[in-house]
Scaffold this motif. Structure first.
Motif, PDB file in Angstrom:
ATOM      1  N   ALA A   1       8.319  13.000  24.628  1.00 46.93           N
ATOM      2  CA  ALA A   1       8.009  14.402  24.344  1.00 46.93           C
ATOM      3  C   ALA A   1       8.938  14.885  23.238  1.00 46.93           C
ATOM      4  CB  ALA A   1       8.183  15.257  25.594  1.00 46.93           C
ATOM      5  N   GLY A   2       8.356  15.450  22.202  1.00 48.42           N
ATOM      6  CA  GLY A   2       9.151  15.920  21.067  1.00 48.42           C
ATOM      7  C   GLY A   2       8.378  15.686  19.789  1.00 48.42           C
ATOM      8  N   LEU A   3       9.053  15.111  18.794  1.00 53.38           N
ATOM      9  CA  LEU A   3       8.415  14.843  17.509  1.00 53.38           C
ATOM     10  C   LEU A   3       8.354  13.338  17.296  1.00 53.38           C
ATOM     11  CD1 LEU A   3       8.358  14.364  14.253  1.00 53.38           C
ATOM     12  CD2 LEU A   3       7.226  16.424  15.084  1.00 53.38           C
ATOM     13  N   LEU A   4       7.144  12.802  17.271  1.00 48.23           N
ATOM     14  CA  LEU A   4       6.950  11.392  16.957  1.00 48.23           C
ATOM     15  C   LEU A   4       6.612  11.287  15.471  1.00 48.23           C
ATOM     16  CD1 LEU A   4       6.762   8.429  17.927  1.00 48.23           C
ATOM     17  CD2 LEU A   4       4.313   8.829  18.305  1.00 48.23           C
ATOM     18  N   TYR A   5       7.489  10.634  14.750  1.00 49.65           N
ATOM     19  CA  TYR A   5       7.304  10.416  13.320  1.00 49.65           C
ATOM     20  C   TYR A   5       6.682   9.045  13.149  1.00 49.65           C
ATOM     21  CZ  TYR A   5       9.084   9.213   8.551  1.00 49.65           C
ATOM     22  OH  TYR A   5       9.241   8.805   7.249  1.00 49.65           O
ATOM     23  N   VAL A   6       5.509   8.992  12.550  1.00 51.97           N
ATOM     24  CA  VAL A   6       4.823   7.723  12.319  1.00 51.97           C
ATOM     25  C   VAL A   6       4.879   7.423  10.826  1.00 51.97           C
ATOM     26  CG1 VAL A   6       2.701   6.410  12.658  1.00 51.97           C
ATOM     27  CG2 VAL A   6       3.260   8.289  14.228  1.00 51.97           C
ATOM     28  N   GLY A   7       5.629   6.386  10.465  1.00 53.59           N
ATOM     29  CA  GLY A   7       5.695   5.932   9.083  1.00 53.59           C
ATOM     30  C   GLY A   7       4.651   4.855   8.869  1.00 53.59           C
ATOM     31  N   LEU A   8       3.762   5.060   7.891  1.00 49.85           N
ATOM     32  CA  LEU A   8       2.598   4.198   7.708  1.00 49.85           C
ATOM     33  C   LEU A   8       2.533   3.614   6.305  1.00 49.85           C
ATOM     34  CD1 LEU A   8       0.179   6.850   9.147  1.00 49.85           C
ATOM     35  CD2 LEU A   8       0.551   4.655  10.276  1.00 49.85           C
TER      36      LEU A   8
ATOM     37  N   LEU B   1       7.034  24.476  19.158  1.00 53.29           N
ATOM     38  CA  LEU B   1       8.031  23.559  19.710  1.00 53.29           C
ATOM     39  C   LEU B   1       8.312  23.866  21.182  1.00 53.29           C
ATOM     40  CD1 LEU B   1      10.566  23.243  16.754  1.00 53.29           C
ATOM     41  CD2 LEU B   1       8.373  22.103  17.113  1.00 53.29           C
ATOM     42  N   HIS B   2       8.276  25.149  21.548  1.00 52.25           N
ATOM     43  CA  HIS B   2       8.492  25.528  22.946  1.00 52.25           C
ATOM     44  C   HIS B   2       7.354  24.997  23.819  1.00 52.25           C
ATOM     45  CE1 HIS B   2       8.739  28.246  26.498  1.00 52.25           C
ATOM     46  NE2 HIS B   2      10.034  28.098  26.298  1.00 52.25           N
ATOM     47  N   ALA B   3       6.119  25.043  23.309  1.00 51.14           N
ATOM     48  CA  ALA B   3       4.990  24.519  24.072  1.00 51.14           C
ATOM     49  C   ALA B   3       5.154  23.025  24.332  1.00 51.14           C
ATOM     50  CB  ALA B   3       3.683  24.789  23.323  1.00 51.14           C
ATOM     51  N   ALA B   4       5.626  22.295  23.315  1.00 53.96           N
ATOM     52  CA  ALA B   4       5.851  20.859  23.499  1.00 53.96           C
ATOM     53  C   ALA B   4       6.983  20.606  24.486  1.00 53.96           C
ATOM     54  CB  ALA B   4       6.166  20.206  22.160  1.00 53.96           C
ATOM     55  N   ALA B   5       8.012  21.449  24.437  1.00 51.69           N
ATOM     56  CA  ALA B   5       9.180  21.258  25.298  1.00 51.69           C
ATOM     57  C   ALA B   5       8.909  21.632  26.750  1.00 51.69           C
ATOM     58  CB  ALA B   5      10.356  22.082  24.767  1.00 51.69           C
TER      59      ALA B   5
ATOM     60  N   GLY C   1       0.834  -1.201   0.000  1.00 51.31           N
ATOM     61  CA  GLY C   1       0.000   0.000   0.000  1.00 51.31           C
ATOM     62  C   GLY C   1       0.865   1.245   0.000  1.00 51.31           C
ATOM     63  N   PRO C   2       0.300   2.383  -0.414  1.00 57.73           N
ATOM     64  CA  PRO C   2       1.068   3.631  -0.426  1.00 57.73           C
ATOM     65  C   PRO C   2       1.499   4.032   0.981  1.00 57.73           C
ATOM     66  CG  PRO C   2      -1.265   4.056  -0.825  1.00 57.73           C
ATOM     67  CD  PRO C   2      -1.092   2.576  -0.859  1.00 57.73           C
ATOM     68  N   GLU C   3       2.661   4.677   1.056  1.00 56.83           N
ATOM     69  CA  GLU C   3       3.209   5.061   2.358  1.00 56.83           C
ATOM     70  C   GLU C   3       2.894   6.516   2.683  1.00 56.83           C
ATOM     71  OE1 GLU C   3       7.298   3.987   2.876  1.00 56.83           O
ATOM     72  OE2 GLU C   3       6.971   1.918   2.210  1.00 56.83           O
ATOM     73  N   VAL C   4       2.784   6.771   3.981  1.00 63.16           N
ATOM     74  CA  VAL C   4       2.480   8.106   4.495  1.00 63.16           C
ATOM     75  C   VAL C   4       3.398   8.394   5.669  1.00 63.16           C
ATOM     76  CG1 VAL C   4       0.748   9.518   5.693  1.00 63.16           C
ATOM     77  CG2 VAL C   4       0.050   8.048   3.805  1.00 63.16           C
ATOM     78  N   SER C   5       3.896   9.622   5.741  1.00 61.96           N
ATOM     79  CA  SER C   5       4.650  10.087   6.902  1.00 61.96           C
ATOM     80  C   SER C   5       3.796  11.084   7.669  1.00 61.96           C
ATOM     81  CB  SER C   5       5.955  10.779   6.464  1.00 61.96           C
ATOM     82  OG  SER C   5       6.784   9.897   5.742  1.00 61.96           O
ATOM     83  N   LEU C   6       3.560  10.790   8.936  1.00 61.93           N
ATOM     84  CA  LEU C   6       2.786  11.720   9.771  1.00 61.93           C
ATOM     85  C   LEU C   6       3.664  12.169  10.936  1.00 61.93           C
ATOM     86  CD1 LEU C   6       0.063  13.109  10.385  1.00 61.93           C
ATOM     87  CD2 LEU C   6      -0.482  11.136  11.841  1.00 61.93           C
ATOM     88  N   PHE C   7       3.890  13.484  11.040  1.00 62.80           N
ATOM     89  CA  PHE C   7       4.627  14.068  12.166  1.00 62.80           C
ATOM     90  C   PHE C   7       3.633  14.468  13.246  1.00 62.80           C
ATOM     91  CE2 PHE C   7       7.792  16.105   8.945  1.00 62.80           C
ATOM     92  CZ  PHE C   7       8.327  14.866   8.671  1.00 62.80           C
ATOM     93  N   VAL C   8       3.965  14.143  14.485  1.00 65.38           N
ATOM     94  CA  VAL C   8       3.113  14.512  15.612  1.00 65.38           C
ATOM     95  C   VAL C   8       3.966  15.221  16.660  1.00 65.38           C
ATOM     96  CG1 VAL C   8       1.582  13.676  17.430  1.00 65.38           C
ATOM     97  CG2 VAL C   8       1.606  12.532  15.202  1.00 65.38           C
ATOM     98  N   VAL C   9       3.623  16.464  16.957  1.00 65.21           N
ATOM     99  CA  VAL C   9       4.283  17.222  18.024  1.00 65.21           C
ATOM    100  C   VAL C   9       3.589  16.862  19.333  1.00 65.21           C
ATOM    101  CG1 VAL C   9       4.773  19.533  18.927  1.00 65.21           C
ATOM    102  CG2 VAL C   9       4.930  19.097  16.462  1.00 65.21           C
ATOM    103  N   THR C  10       4.375  16.495  20.344  1.00 64.52           N
ATOM    104  CA  THR C  10       3.774  16.067  21.604  1.00 64.52           C
ATOM    105  C   THR C  10       4.622  16.489  22.797  1.00 64.52           C
ATOM    106  OG1 THR C  10       3.055  14.129  22.897  1.00 64.52           O
ATOM    107  CG2 THR C  10       4.899  13.799  21.372  1.00 64.52           C
TER     108      THR C  10
END
Length: 415
Positions: A255-262, A298-302, A180-189
């Motif tokens: 806490a930071g950037l969670l990269y989800v490769g799908l 990014l400061h809010a996440a940090a 299936g086609p791939e997707v990159s989703l960035f999540v700030v947390t």
């Protein structure tokens, strides 16, 4: 706000442009940076993967926020060292960064959290690897368990090649292939609250039509006109929040950037991998469309205040980035070539250096990224390739089909 950005690749140049454009940023320092980043930041010399050296530089420069770009410093515990000095850091702890640092650890977390992903085995010898390959069948997917700069994965129909890669790596994760086609989703947390960015798609293979060996990424685009409605909500519900809860349960909140490769399969989204930082080159297109000030986000996440951050705002239109790679990339890139036409807007520096004589020269496999925007994907694609045509690096190469299938409506989801 004074910000220190760690790293010197294309991802960091894109981050630097976003941070410098934030009205809240009074001063931007980058270490070590690159010639492109030098246009918007003060460059300092430091080993980004040396926690003590980075923490000392953060104290010396009096910054309010350290943004850690690459994966190696995160796995080395740089964020921990910075936080120990009382300075906010955007990036997970060394323990939490194991989500990228170890494929086996990430699989264990996914299993415990009930995250939909491919079946897999962790293997350390030829016998167990062979059994796993035979169980899953071709195409064979073999991943280096540790960090491999985006090039530790082999997907092949050649069983001997799969075994060879496993032997070279030592410890690997063998997975079933996800079609299936791939997707990159960035999540700030910040470890609890989580905010998704625009989904993007990147192109790992070196050649047109997804041929040749895997690379660190030859181009990307966003948004995805073919993505199923509700995709992001589904991934947040079934992948991101369960993963964050499991990491917190283990005493290693992420806490930071969670990269989800799908992979978007016939059975729905399935996780291919997690990364612990912004992806390269997807960052170049996602941040080109982000209207919300980057440093504040990014400061809010940090600082654990992400839940109070206003909803993200996005620019209309689309963005496409095309990587111009050095001759011989990815096997044996030739460095030191003189580059011209890489100084203007839209050109992101990924592997460049300024020579003593003032010339700009190649210093890595992926040299520059040409990032174009437009009212739609077709216009953004044309803008990106127009920039590519203006870059001259002898022997360089690039893919000519970035985003073409999406523009032409040729992407289909199995089932």
């Amino acid at each position: 706000m004074r910000v220190l950005l760690l790293g010197g690749g294309g991802r960091e140049h894109a981050l630097a442009l976003g941070l410098a454009a934030d009205p809240a940023v009074d001063q931007l320092i980058a270490a070590p940076g690159n010639p492109g980043i030098a246009g918007v930041a003060e460059l300092r010399s430091v080993d980004p993967a040396d926690p003590a050296a980075v923490a000392a530089l953060a104290v010396e420069t009096g910054v309010d926020l350290v943004v850690i770009g690459p994966e190696a410093p995160l796995v080395a515990g740089v964020a921990d060292a910075v936080r120990a000095k009382g300075i906010a850091a955007f990036g997970p702890s060394g323990e939490a960064a194991r989500l990228e640092g170890s494929k086996a650890f990430a699989k264990d977390v996914m299993t415990a959290a009930g995250v939909p992903t491919a079946r897999a085995y962790t293997c350390t010898d030829a016998e167990s690897t062979g059994r796993a390959l035979d169980e899953f069948g071709a195409p064979y997917v073999v991943k280096n368990d540790g960090l491999a700069a985006g090039k530790g994965v082999v997907v092949t129909d050649d069983r001997a090649a799969a075994l060879r890669h496993a032997e070279e790596c030592g410890r690997v994760v063998v997975e079933e292939y996800l079609a299936g086609p791939e997707v990159s989703l960035f999540v700030v947390t910040d470890g609890e609250a989580a905010v998704p960015l625009l989904p993007a798609q990147d192109f790992k293979r070196v050649g047109d039509g997804d041929t040749g060996p895997n690379t660190g990424g030859m181009g990307a685009y966003a948004p995805l006109p073919w993505a199923p409605p509700g995709l992001v909500d589904e991934v947040m519900r079934d992948v991101v929040h369960p993963t964050l809860a499991e990491m917190a349960r283990r005493g290693a909140p992420f806490a930071g950037l969670l990269y989800v490769g799908l992979a978007i399969t016939a059975d729905g989204p399935r996780v291919i991998e997690f990364n612990a930082r912004f992806g390269d080159p997807e960052t170049q297109v996602v941040l080109a469309l982000l209207e919300t000030p980057l440093a504040g986000l990014l400061h809010a996440a940090a600082t654990g205040t992400l839940a109070a951050h206003p909803p993200l705002r996005w620019r209309d239109g689309a963005a496409v980035t095309v990587v111009v790679a050095a001759e011989g990339y990815p096997a044996a890139p030739r460095t030191g070539g003189v580059i011209s036409g890489a100084e203007g807007p839209g050109i992101i520096h990924a592997g460049t250096r300024r020579h003593d004589d003032g010339t700009l020269r190649s210093a890595g496999g992926r040299v520059v990224c040409a990032t174009g925007t437009g009212p739609d994907l077709a216009a953004a694609r044309e803008a990106a390739y127009e920039l590519v045509r203006g870059v001259d690096l002898p022997g360089s190469h690039h893919r000519s089909d970035i985003a073409s299938a999406a523009v032409e409506g040729r992407i289909t989801i199995p089932g």
